[in-house]
Design a protein around this motif. Structure first.
Motif, PDB file in Angstrom:
ATOM      1  N   ALA A   1       0.923  -0.739   0.053  1.00  0.00           N
ATOM      2  CA  ALA A   1      -0.101   0.392  -0.210  1.00  0.00           C
ATOM      3  C   ALA A   1       0.692   1.571  -0.087  1.00  0.00           C
ATOM      4  CB  ALA A   1      -0.718   0.399   1.159  1.00  0.00           C
TER       5      ALA A   1
ATOM      6  N   GLU B   1      -0.961   4.494   0.535  1.00  0.00           N
ATOM      7  CA  GLU B   1      -1.595   5.431   0.915  1.00  0.00           C
ATOM      8  C   GLU B   1      -2.387   4.571   2.273  1.00  0.00           C
ATOM      9  OE1 GLU B   1      -4.388   7.264  -1.234  1.00  0.00           O
ATOM     10  OE2 GLU B   1      -3.974   6.157  -2.599  1.00  0.00           O
ATOM     11  N   LYS B   2      -2.889   4.798   2.830  1.00  0.00           N
ATOM     12  CA  LYS B   2      -3.648   4.648   4.211  1.00  0.00           C
ATOM     13  C   LYS B   2      -4.640   3.869   3.586  1.00  0.00           C
ATOM     14  CE  LYS B   2      -3.942   4.219   8.677  1.00  0.00           C
ATOM     15  NZ  LYS B   2      -3.112   4.158  10.102  1.00  0.00           N
ATOM     16  N   ARG B   3      -5.619   4.388   3.112  1.00  0.00           N
ATOM     17  CA  ARG B   3      -6.681   3.271   2.360  1.00  0.00           C
ATOM     18  C   ARG B   3      -5.786   2.747   1.167  1.00  0.00           C
ATOM     19  NH1 ARG B   3      -8.571   6.245   5.015  1.00  0.00           N
ATOM     20  NH2 ARG B   3     -10.670   7.483   5.730  1.00  0.00           N
TER      21      ARG B   3
ATOM     22  N   SER C   1      -8.307  -6.233   2.903  1.00  0.00           N
ATOM     23  CA  SER C   1      -8.884  -4.703   2.605  1.00  0.00           C
ATOM     24  C   SER C   1      -9.373  -4.351   2.876  1.00  0.00           C
ATOM     25  CB  SER C   1      -8.228  -4.853   1.089  1.00  0.00           C
ATOM     26  OG  SER C   1      -9.084  -5.219   0.663  1.00  0.00           O
TER      27      SER C   1
ATOM     28  N   ASN D   1     -10.014  -0.890   5.677  1.00  0.00           N
ATOM     29  CA  ASN D   1     -10.624   0.782   5.338  1.00  0.00           C
ATOM     30  C   ASN D   1     -11.698   1.205   5.724  1.00  0.00           C
ATOM     31  OD1 ASN D   1      -8.330   0.820   3.337  1.00  0.00           O
ATOM     32  ND2 ASN D   1      -9.996   0.311   1.729  1.00  0.00           N
TER      33      ASN D   1
ATOM     34  N   ILE E   1     -10.062   2.080   9.316  1.00  0.00           N
ATOM     35  CA  ILE E   1      -9.371   3.108   8.965  1.00  0.00           C
ATOM     36  C   ILE E   1     -10.810   4.344   9.154  1.00  0.00           C
ATOM     37  CG2 ILE E   1      -8.217   5.059   8.443  1.00  0.00           C
ATOM     38  CD1 ILE E   1      -6.642   1.727   7.187  1.00  0.00           C
TER      39      ILE E   1
ATOM     40  N   HIS F   1       0.292  -1.910   8.640  1.00  0.00           N
ATOM     41  CA  HIS F   1      -0.133  -1.139   7.818  1.00  0.00           C
ATOM     42  C   HIS F   1      -1.562  -0.267   8.491  1.00  0.00           C
ATOM     43  CE1 HIS F   1      -2.641   0.734   4.471  1.00  0.00           C
ATOM     44  NE2 HIS F   1      -3.575   0.378   5.274  1.00  0.00           N
TER      45      HIS F   1
END
Lengths: 325, 318
Positions: free
Chosen positions: A261, A263-265, B189, B193, B196, B218
């Motif tokens: 990744a 970026e964060k998303r 994933s 997300n 987050i 991450h």
């Protein structure tokens, strides 16, 4: 001539709600001394294709194939008795859950000696000596004493070593490891993967590694076959697969890795793997693919050339043509 | 700097195991004294192998079990069994297995509204339904899912339901016990997300328990590495991943497979396995497996200092 050669293998399960195709037209070759990884999400048929080859599926399964040969034996026409002589001897398998694959009622030494007795016909003394030798080979400390231990007296990592010792007891030509490290901790996982790779170097056997962990694939495999919903959608050598995946699914799967990744998303794959009732008409990945068009939704793509990783896609990625446009 | 939402000092949980008529029970130190501070809007990750006490830690902070010694405070209030009932709603947990943690006989509506029925008796039925429907939307499910049963959902959707249930009481802290390790990569994933997103929107503090270092790298801000019930290293994510000080952290990082076939393989091979938690070595618990062990390590136990990035080791790396 490859060690294992499978052409057009399909497996159907008869379920209460009709036929379910778990493996769909899979071709697979494994050569002596190579490590092939089969990757896929749960339900992608990666274990079933190997179990079908070994004849370990229940009666509800119908196995069809154009060709299925192992080391010169035709597995399709072979009767059960003859197959049992090969399975466990030249063709061995390690299962995911070491705790549930070992018999809790017998000491591990008894279990390992059983295969030595059945397949190799060694006498008691020879069996004992060979079992100790095997335990040493897989790195079990104090092998003499451990032979009389029961599975519940040992840790998961030790039990997996016993499983490996049992699988390599008859010096197989092909070893199939079905998620061998999924139930284990990372430090133990590293030990087991190193062990499998070093056994391959010593004995020159072929190794099929079934896994869902891209990290394990990258570190261990030489060639990778990616499966999705029962189909093999791509096959490449490991470095080009990670650099230039041709199938959009492989590409999306690699992008979803947290460590890649930027970026964060994280990039995600919308939707879920199709099940028994919502299998799409065309390409199986088309409902989730961002490149899909009307053709993808209507027709099922045939595998591309070897140079394109035999990707089952009309519009493979990372081709010269694509890069130009 | 904002005040921490949760602080723990020397939090410990011991179990007594075995023992018959003539033998004394042995003490198993599942968690042997841990300090940490958790800030709103931040993620603290707890990593370690199985048996290192990370799930016991989760049970302690969610007030499922009482600590043997040490204490922790939520929002400045010290947590004692007397005030558990009033504090429990500010800390909620999401479990690893989304198949086991939802009652198959309850509809999603019931699953989500049950915490309100118990903890918010003044709410009317219509208010509860409104809140549950809002939560379904928040976690990315569709309104028609409200009346369905758990078996009708995939693993990723179930984990969303479990997260929605944990958020029903507007907690300040969410304990995530391996929330994505049972999910497939493509689903994992999406759930990460979502976590987050929710953290940013609701300013939640996460205690993220995991053994998967690539996920931890991450999502987390700070990391605690546990070994045999003790914290062996603590620091910000960047500091720990870039310059691990404790040999165990270093070994753990090198053992984690990297999804890059061209990456150099410099695996530190640990010999042996985790010792039994009943017979933790006298000195440093990692000494029997450590490659730079010295006599001092076997006799004295190194302590974690109060530095921002600290390791419980006499001869740290870097």
């Amino acid at each position: 001539m490859s060690l294992l050669r499978i052409r057009n293998l399909s497996v159907d399960f008869a379920t209460a709600s009709g036929k379910f195709r778990a493996v769909d037209q899979v071709d697979q070759d494994v050569d002596t001394g190579e490590i092939l990884a089969i990757v896929g999400e749960s339900g992608s048929g990666k274990s079933v294709s190997m179990l079908a080859m070994m004849g370990l599926l229940p009666w509800t399964a119908t196995v069809t194939a154009d060709e299925m040969t192992f080391d010169g034996h035709n597995l399709l026409t072979m009767n059960t008795k003859a197959r049992r002589k090969i399975v466990g001897n030249d063709l061995a398998m390690i299962f995911q859950e070491p705790m549930s694959s070992l018999n809790p009622c017998f000491p591990v030494g008894w279990q390992i000696k059983e295969s030595l007795r059945v397949h190799l016909g060694l006498n008691r003394k020879q069996r004992h000596a060979r079992a100790i030798e095997l335990f040493e080979q897989v790195g079990i400390p104090d092998p003499e004493r451990r032979l009389s231990a029961f599975p519940h007296q040992m840790s998961g990592g030790m039990n997996q070593r016993v499983m490996i010792a049992m699988a390599i007891a008859c010096k197989p030509k092909l070893l199939i490891a079905d998620e061998p490290t999924t139930a284990l901790d990372v430090t133990i996982q590293a030990q087991i993967l190193d062990l499998l790779a070093s056994l391959r170097d010593e004995t020159g056997m072929g190794l099929v590694l079934i896994t869902h962990d891209m990290g394990v694939v990258a570190e261990t495999a030489e060639r990778v076959s990616v499966q999705y919903a029962g189909q093999k959608i791509e096959e490449q050598r490991v470095v080009p697969l990670f650099d230039e995946p041709h199938h959009p699914y492989t590409n999306a799967l690699l992008d979803a890795l947290p460590e890649r990744a930027t970026e964060k998303r994280l990039p995600t794959i919308p939707g879920v793997v199709p099940g028994q009732f919502d299998r799409p008409a065309g390409c199986l990945f088309s409902p989730r693919c961002k490149f899909a068009d009307a053709k993808c939704k209507a027709e099922s793509p045939a595998p591309q050339s070897d140079a394109l990783g035999r990707a089952r896609c009309f519009y493979p990625l990372n081709t010269d043509q694509r890069q130009a446009s | 700097m904002t005040a921490p939402i949760m602080t723990a000092t020397a939090l410990a949980r011991h179990y007594e195991v075995g023992g018959g008529i003539f033998s004394k029970p042995k003490t198993l130190k599942a968690v042997g004294g841990i300090d940490f501070a958790l800030f709103p809007g931040k993620t603290l990750a707890v990593v370690g192998e199985s048996g290192c006490g990370k799930s016991t830690l989760a049970r302690l902070v969610t007030m499922i079990e009482e600590p043997t010694s040490g204490s922790f405070a939520i929002d400045g209030k010290t947590v004692l069994p007397e005030n558990w009932a009033s504090l429990r709603s500010s800390i909620q947990i999401v479990f690893q297995d989304p198949y086991g943690s939802l009652n198959p006989r309850q509809r999603i509506a019931q699953i989500l509204e049950e915490p309100l029925v118990i903890n918010r008796p003044e709410m009317s039925r219509a208010e509860r339904e409104a809140k549950a429907r809002e939560m379904i939307k928040l976690v990315g499910l569709r309104p028609e899912h409200y009346d369905r049963y758990p078996h009708m959902f995939s693993g990723g959707q179930r984990q969303r339901i479990a997260i929605a249930r944990a958020l029903m009481l507007d907690p300040k802290v969410l304990v995530l016990d391996e929330p994505v390790s049972a999910l497939d990569l493509s689903i994992q994933s999406a759930v990460l997300n979502l976590l987050i997103d929710l953290q940013e929107r609701l300013n939640l503090a996460y205690l993220f328990i995991s053994h998967d270092l690539s996920v931890v790298k991450h999502i987390s801000d700070d990391v605690i590495v546990m070994y045999l019930g003790r914290a062996v290293e603590r620091g910000s994510k960047d500091a720990v991943f870039a310059g691990a000080k404790h040999p165990y952290t270093k070994a753990l990082l090198s053992a984690t497979p990297q999804a890059d076939p061209k990456a150099p393989k410099e695996r530190i091979k640990l010999s042996g396995e985790l010792p039994s938690p009943l017979a933790v070595p006298d000195g440093c618990p990692f000494a029997p497996r450590c490659w730079k062990v010295q006599d001092k390590c076997r006799s004295e136990r190194p302590e974690l200092s109060a530095d921002a990035h600290a390791a419980a080791c006499f001869f740290p790396e870097n």
